[in-house]
Design an enzyme around this catalytic site. Structure first.
Site, mmCIF file in Angstrom:
data_model
loop_
_atom_site.group_PDB
_atom_site.id
_atom_site.type_symbol
_atom_site.label_atom_id
_atom_site.label_comp_id
_atom_site.label_asym_id
_atom_site.label_seq_id
_atom_site.Cartn_x
_atom_site.Cartn_y
_atom_site.Cartn_z
ATOM 1 N N ARG A 133 105.199 24.578 85.122
ATOM 2 C CA ARG A 133 105.134 23.549 84.309
ATOM 3 C C ARG A 133 105.059 22.071 84.489
ATOM 4 N NH1 ARG A 133 109.847 27.113 83.642
ATOM 5 N NH2 ARG A 133 109.789 28.567 81.881
ATOM 6 N N LYS A 155 113.286 25.549 84.027
ATOM 7 C CA LYS A 155 114.259 25.230 82.993
ATOM 8 C C LYS A 155 115.660 25.736 83.207
ATOM 9 C CE LYS A 155 110.782 24.978 79.040
ATOM 10 N NZ LYS A 155 110.573 25.584 77.683
ATOM 11 N N HIS A 211 99.778 22.279 79.990
ATOM 12 C CA HIS A 211 100.113 23.845 79.581
ATOM 13 C C HIS A 211 99.063 24.836 79.206
ATOM 14 C CE1 HIS A 211 103.768 25.630 78.347
ATOM 15 N NE2 HIS A 211 103.251 25.983 77.283
ATOM 16 N N ARG A 214 98.225 26.413 82.448
ATOM 17 C CA ARG A 214 99.515 27.504 82.741
ATOM 18 C C ARG A 214 99.241 28.916 81.942
ATOM 19 N NH1 ARG A 214 105.147 28.342 83.805
ATOM 20 N NH2 ARG A 214 106.374 28.982 82.073
ATOM 21 N N HIS A 237 109.996 33.039 82.774
ATOM 22 C CA HIS A 237 110.587 33.148 81.464
ATOM 23 C C HIS A 237 111.607 34.146 81.346
ATOM 24 C CE1 HIS A 237 106.210 32.327 79.497
ATOM 25 N NE2 HIS A 237 106.789 31.344 79.716
ATOM 26 N N TYR A 246 101.663 33.810 75.912
ATOM 27 C CA TYR A 246 100.826 33.140 76.980
ATOM 28 C C TYR A 246 99.569 33.797 77.230
ATOM 29 C CZ TYR A 246 104.255 29.409 78.324
ATOM 30 O OH TYR A 246 105.011 28.184 78.053
#
Length: 271
Positions: A133, A155, A211, A214, A237, A246
């Protein structure tokens, strides 16, 4: 209860949670905006519906996020007995339309890597080859690397292991040899480069936002392995459903799927 008091207690609770700083700021921004319209402890479902109606000019994604912030706040407020009933309990969810992801083209990435300085190569390759990210790229420290292994803080302050391929390992080694030990991408004065600065550099070099790199990396990883769980782990994730969004199906994959529906007669019938 006055808005200031309940907002202060809620922010303290959020700060004590495992949520990222960005998530906390977003949740507080949404609830503070609501507090400017209504007394939070006295708000009713109809009033919240009116606020959502007044925000129809905003994107579906934004309104979905607003409602998620309200639900989190009122769930907390009921649990802590600041209010008796949750006014969001009966509000209809705001569905977010599923859109095809933008996937950076390989030829654009390869052109960007040709002749680029070590720093720029590292930025692009961490996005495309390690699928990091934006914030993960900007905050990556040399101590986070051990050979072909990166310890990435993602995250919610969740750490994961991401392995790097030979090309990326070489690019990181070049950076390590050219600057003092510390952040791979140091800021102008101290600390690491700001994520938005990283975003601008990658966009300028490739024509794509980080992104999209990614997404492209995730698609390539799945195409090479067929292992959705491994790709999920690489991306960091929590849900396989997120990982599936994705992945990009190219026309060759779609044609192969269509060809797979053909009923082929047994050899005995064909004869």
């Amino acid at each position: 209860m006055k808005n200031d008091k309940i907002l202060s207690a809620y922010e303290t609770w959020l700060l004590a949670s495992s949520r990222s700083d960005g998530t906390i700021k977003l949740r507080m921004r949404h609830v503070r905006a609501l507090a400017r319209r209504l007394p939070l402890a006295l708000a009713r479902e109809r009033q919240l519906q009116e606020v959502l109606g007044d925000c129809r000019h905003l994107s579906t994604e934004t309104r979905h996020s607003m409602l998620a912030s309200w639900r989190l706040f009122y769930g907390w407020a009921v649990t802590k007995r600041f209010i008796m009933a949750d006014p969001t309990a009966e509000l209809e969810s705001i569905p977010v339309p599923v859109r095809m992801p933008r996937v950076a083209r390989d030829r654009d990435i390869l052109m960007a890597l040709q002749g680029s300085a070590p720093r720029d190569r590292g930025l692009v390759m961490l996005g495309r080859y390690a699928c990091l990210r934006l914030t993960e790229i900007s905050t990556l420290h040399m101590r986070d690397r051990d050979g072909d292994l990166l310890r990435v803080l993602g995250k919610g302050n969740k750490e994961r292991i991401v392995y790097v391929n030979d090309d990326l390992a070489h690019a990181l080694t070049r950076i390590e040899l050219e600057q003092p030990r510390g952040f791979y991408f140091p800021g102008g004065t101290d600390g690491h480069m700001h994520p938005q600065s990283v975003h601008k550099i990658i966009k300028r070099l490739t024509g794509w936002n980080p992104h999209a790199l990614r997404h492209a990396g995730a698609t390539a990883a799945y195409r090479a392995t067929g292992d959705l769980r491994a790709v999920q782990d690489m991306l960091g994730h929590a849900s396989l459903l997120t990982t599936q969004r994705y992945l990009h199906l190219d026309d060759a994959a779609r044609r192969a799927a269509a060809a797979g529906t053909i009923i082929r007669p047994p050899s005995s019938l064909a004869a």
